[in-house]
Motif scaffolding. Structure first.
Motif, short mmCIF file in Angstrom:
data_model
loop_
_atom_site.label_atom_id
_atom_site.label_comp_id
_atom_site.label_asym_id
_atom_site.label_seq_id
_atom_site.Cartn_x
_atom_site.Cartn_y
_atom_site.Cartn_z
N LEU A 72 -2.53 7.67 -4.94
CA LEU A 72 -2.14 6.11 -4.60
C LEU A 72 -2.51 5.39 -5.87
O LEU A 72 -2.00 4.37 -6.29
CB LEU A 72 -2.71 5.71 -3.39
CG LEU A 72 -2.32 4.23 -2.99
CD1 LEU A 72 -1.02 4.02 -3.05
CD2 LEU A 72 -2.84 3.71 -1.75
N ASP A 123 -9.17 4.79 4.32
CA ASP A 123 -8.29 3.74 5.27
C ASP A 123 -8.43 2.40 4.62
O ASP A 123 -7.39 1.67 4.79
CB ASP A 123 -8.81 3.84 6.53
CG ASP A 123 -8.52 5.17 7.06
OD1 ASP A 123 -7.51 5.92 6.64
OD2 ASP A 123 -9.32 5.80 8.11
N LEU A 144 -6.13 2.08 1.74
CA LEU A 144 -4.50 2.22 2.12
C LEU A 144 -4.12 0.72 2.83
O LEU A 144 -3.27 0.21 2.25
CB LEU A 144 -4.26 3.03 3.05
CG LEU A 144 -4.41 4.40 2.64
CD1 LEU A 144 -4.46 5.53 3.89
CD2 LEU A 144 -3.48 4.95 1.61
N GLU A 145 -5.26 0.10 3.44
CA GLU A 145 -5.00 -1.21 3.80
C GLU A 145 -5.11 -2.48 2.83
O GLU A 145 -4.02 -3.12 2.96
CB GLU A 145 -5.96 -1.71 4.83
CG GLU A 145 -5.75 -2.96 5.74
CD GLU A 145 -6.99 -3.24 6.61
OE1 GLU A 145 -7.27 -4.59 7.27
OE2 GLU A 145 -7.62 -2.32 7.07
N ALA A 156 -4.12 -1.65 -0.40
CA ALA A 156 -2.75 -1.57 -0.96
C ALA A 156 -1.84 -2.19 -0.37
O ALA A 156 -0.67 -2.83 -1.04
CB ALA A 156 -2.57 -0.12 -1.31
N GLN A 157 -1.62 -2.06 0.84
CA GLN A 157 -0.53 -2.31 1.68
C GLN A 157 -0.39 -3.94 1.77
O GLN A 157 0.73 -4.56 1.82
CB GLN A 157 -0.67 -1.81 3.22
CG GLN A 157 0.35 -2.33 4.11
CD GLN A 157 1.76 -1.67 3.79
OE1 GLN A 157 2.00 -0.49 3.43
NE2 GLN A 157 2.90 -2.54 3.77
N HIS A 158 -1.73 -4.54 1.82
CA HIS A 158 -1.60 -6.08 2.25
C HIS A 158 -1.41 -6.65 0.62
O HIS A 158 -0.78 -7.68 0.84
CB HIS A 158 -3.26 -6.27 2.64
CG HIS A 158 -3.41 -7.88 2.37
ND1 HIS A 158 -3.01 -8.55 3.66
CD2 HIS A 158 -4.17 -8.65 1.82
CE1 HIS A 158 -3.37 -9.87 3.46
NE2 HIS A 158 -4.04 -10.10 2.33
N TYR A 171 0.01 -5.37 -2.28
CA TYR A 171 1.19 -4.79 -2.90
C TYR A 171 2.17 -4.35 -2.12
O TYR A 171 3.24 -3.89 -2.70
CB TYR A 171 0.74 -3.61 -4.06
CG TYR A 171 -0.62 -4.07 -5.01
CD1 TYR A 171 -0.52 -5.17 -5.90
CD2 TYR A 171 -1.83 -3.69 -4.64
CE1 TYR A 171 -1.51 -5.53 -6.51
CE2 TYR A 171 -2.86 -3.96 -5.53
CZ TYR A 171 -2.63 -5.22 -6.29
OH TYR A 171 -3.80 -5.50 -7.11
N GLY A 172 2.15 -4.29 -0.95
CA GLY A 172 3.25 -3.78 0.00
C GLY A 172 3.41 -2.15 -0.39
O GLY A 172 4.62 -1.69 -0.11
N ILE A 173 2.50 -1.38 -0.80
CA ILE A 173 2.62 -0.06 -1.11
C ILE A 173 1.59 0.95 -0.25
O ILE A 173 0.35 0.45 -0.13
CB ILE A 173 2.48 0.45 -2.61
CG1 ILE A 173 3.54 -0.76 -3.45
CG2 ILE A 173 2.42 1.77 -2.91
CD1 ILE A 173 3.15 -0.42 -4.65
N THR A 174 2.00 1.79 0.10
CA THR A 174 0.93 2.89 0.94
C THR A 174 1.27 4.25 0.60
O THR A 174 1.93 4.55 -0.08
CB THR A 174 0.91 2.64 2.45
OG1 THR A 174 0.06 3.37 3.06
CG2 THR A 174 2.32 3.22 2.78
N SER A 175 0.73 5.16 1.16
CA SER A 175 0.88 6.67 0.84
C SER A 175 1.17 7.27 1.98
O SER A 175 0.54 7.18 3.19
CB SER A 175 -0.64 7.23 0.61
OG SER A 175 -0.82 8.59 0.36
#
Length: 477
Positions: free
Chosen positions: A21, A83, A86-87, A89-91, A93-97
């Motif tokens: 990621l 975890d 991942l949170e 990156a999602q918050h 850049y809107g990207i996750t794995s």
């Protein structure tokens, strides 16, 4: 710009998930950078403990991820584990794995193999540039002080060989040794990887490639007998030799130098260290060679560098014989001229040489002995450096070098004593120049010198029997 550090066990599947990621984010975002650190599974727990303790973090699993507020190595802000990443990156850049467990395990295995290969390559590279480990005993003496710059300037081992120097002496000289270390470090020699002082004898000779033994006993014939001096030498070597066997490398080279009992020290080290290769233990006679050449050069009014092939026979710091029968002169200004490499026999250039040898030269040898034994350190330091250079790179072709070695019957000298004789160095080894012819007079002198060394050996044998009843069996007969 976001700069993240991602660290984990090389075989951790969660590290593999976070790594992929992070790679994706770095490849697709201009303001995202990642620095990755992998550790072997065996080293991970200790590494994690150390990094958390240093930064005041609480984290127990792989991976660990933090954000650097400055450049890598600056103060870090802990994000957490996979975890948390991942949170993050999602918050932002809107990207996750969406990596599956099977993929995570495959990549984790590949990471471990890659990590092992990289570690192996790094070890191989380090082994290529691993410095020579040089230990010097009695390092508070003037010889050592003069020797360090000669070893560290690149002329002895070559301009591509780094060295580490270890100074060994008793605790009373610790402050002085620290001063030497500071001076050497301040000189910033390009090939001196490190220099350190040691006063704990159990630490001596660890991983040594070269050991230079400079220990001397203070001579006062009115106060002590020869037996007592030999006992002192034996006690020193009795400590050193087992440590050399235990701590040094198997091919360690041992050089005996100093002002007293140089031959005996070499023999006793071999006696108390039977696994030390005899061909790797030598005693230095080059100080006598150099002093004799200088004296001859003054007699002939020429440069001492042009005097070659003076041989020192026998007990280097005791009864020895300086043999001029093979000595040659190069660049001597006389009626007969030739090219620079044209030699002239030294004795042919001295008027009535036989009379001169038996009168002026022999009387001058007593002052020569005093000069060598009372030098301040420059001469013996230069002698050690010269012999080491020859040992590693070869002596000049055809030139004679005098070295004390364990005899094997060469020149009809009895076996089992350390006796100075002519050798040549080549291909990292030395060999005795047995092809040299010696006359009857020289042979008689060698017999007397050998007898004196045998008597010294018998005294040493007696002292060993008294101290260690079984130690005497180790002496070569």
């Amino acid at each position: 710009m976001a700069k993240l550090v991602l660290a984990g066990k090389a075989n951790c599947p969660y590290y593999a998930k976070a790594e992929l990621l992070a790679d994706y984010l770095q490849a697709n975002l201009l303001d995202f950078k990642v620095h990755k650190i992998t550790q072997h599974p065996d080293k991970w727990e200790q590494w994690l403990h150390d990094i958390c303790e240093m930064n005041g973090w609480e984290h127990r699993q792989s991976p660990i991820i933090w954000r650097e507020l400055l450049d890598r190595g600056g103060k870090g802000l802990l994000l957490g584990g996979v975890d948390d990443f991942l949170e993050y990156a999602q918050h932002y850049y809107g990207i996750t794995s969406m990596m599956l467990s099977e993929e995570m395990l495959d990549i984790a295995e590949e990471n471990l193999q890659a990590h092992i290969e990289i570690e192996k390559e790094e070890e191989e590279i380090k082994s290529l540039i691993k410095p020579l480990q040089i230990w010097i005993t009695s390092a508070s003496g003037p010889i050592c002080y003069q020797l360090i710059p000669l070893l560290a300037n690149g002329e002895v081992f070559g301009m591509t060989t780094e060295i580490s120097i270890h100074l060994l002496d008793t605790g009373q000289f610790k402050e002085f040794l620290c001063g030497i270390v500071m001076e050497a470090e301040d000189m910033a020699f390009p090939l001196l990887r490190s220099i350190s002082e040691h006063t704990e004898i159990d630490e001596a000779f660890v991983q040594a490639d070269i050991i230079i033994v400079l220990d001397d006993v203070l001579l006062n014939c009115e106060a002590q007998s020869l037996e007592n001096y030999i006992r002192e030498v034996g006690e020193i070597c009795q400590v050193y030799a087992p440590l050399i066997e235990k701590n040094a490398k198997s091919e360690v080279r041992v050089i005996s130098s100093g002002k007293t009992f140089v031959n005996l020290k070499a023999m006793m080290i071999m006696t108390y260290g039977p696994s030390i290769k005899p061909e790797n233990v030598i005693a230095i006679a080059t100080s006598w060679e150099s002093a004799a050449k200088a004296m001859l050069a003054r007699k002939l009014n020429m440069n001492a560098a042009g005097v070659k092939d003076v041989i020192v026979w026998g007990n280097i710091t005791g009864c020895n014989y300086i043999d001029l029968s093979h000595a040659k002169l190069y660049g001597y200004d006389c009626a007969l001229w030739g090219p620079a490499n044209f030699p002239r026999p030294l004795l042919n250039m001295i008027y009535d040489s036989s009379k001169w040898i038996h009168s002026e030269f022999q009387s001058a040898q007593s002052s020569l002995s005093s000069q060598v034994c009372h030098c301040v350190g420059i001469l013996p330091a230069h002698a050690v450096a010269t012999v080491l250079r020859y040992w590693y790179h070869g002596s000049p072709p055809g030139e004679i070098v005098s070295v004390g070695i364990l005899t094997k019957g060469q020149f009809c000298i009895p076996e089992g004593i350390v006796f100075s004789m002519p050798v040549r160095f080549q291909n990292g080894n030395w060999e005795v120049m047995t092809e040299l012819e010696i006359n009857e007079t020289t042979q008689e002198v060698l017999g007397r010198l050998a007898h004196q060394l045998i008597q010294e050996k018998l005294i040493a044998l007696k002292e060993i029997k008294e101290m260690h009843p079984y130690g005497a069996d180790k002496i070569t007969s």
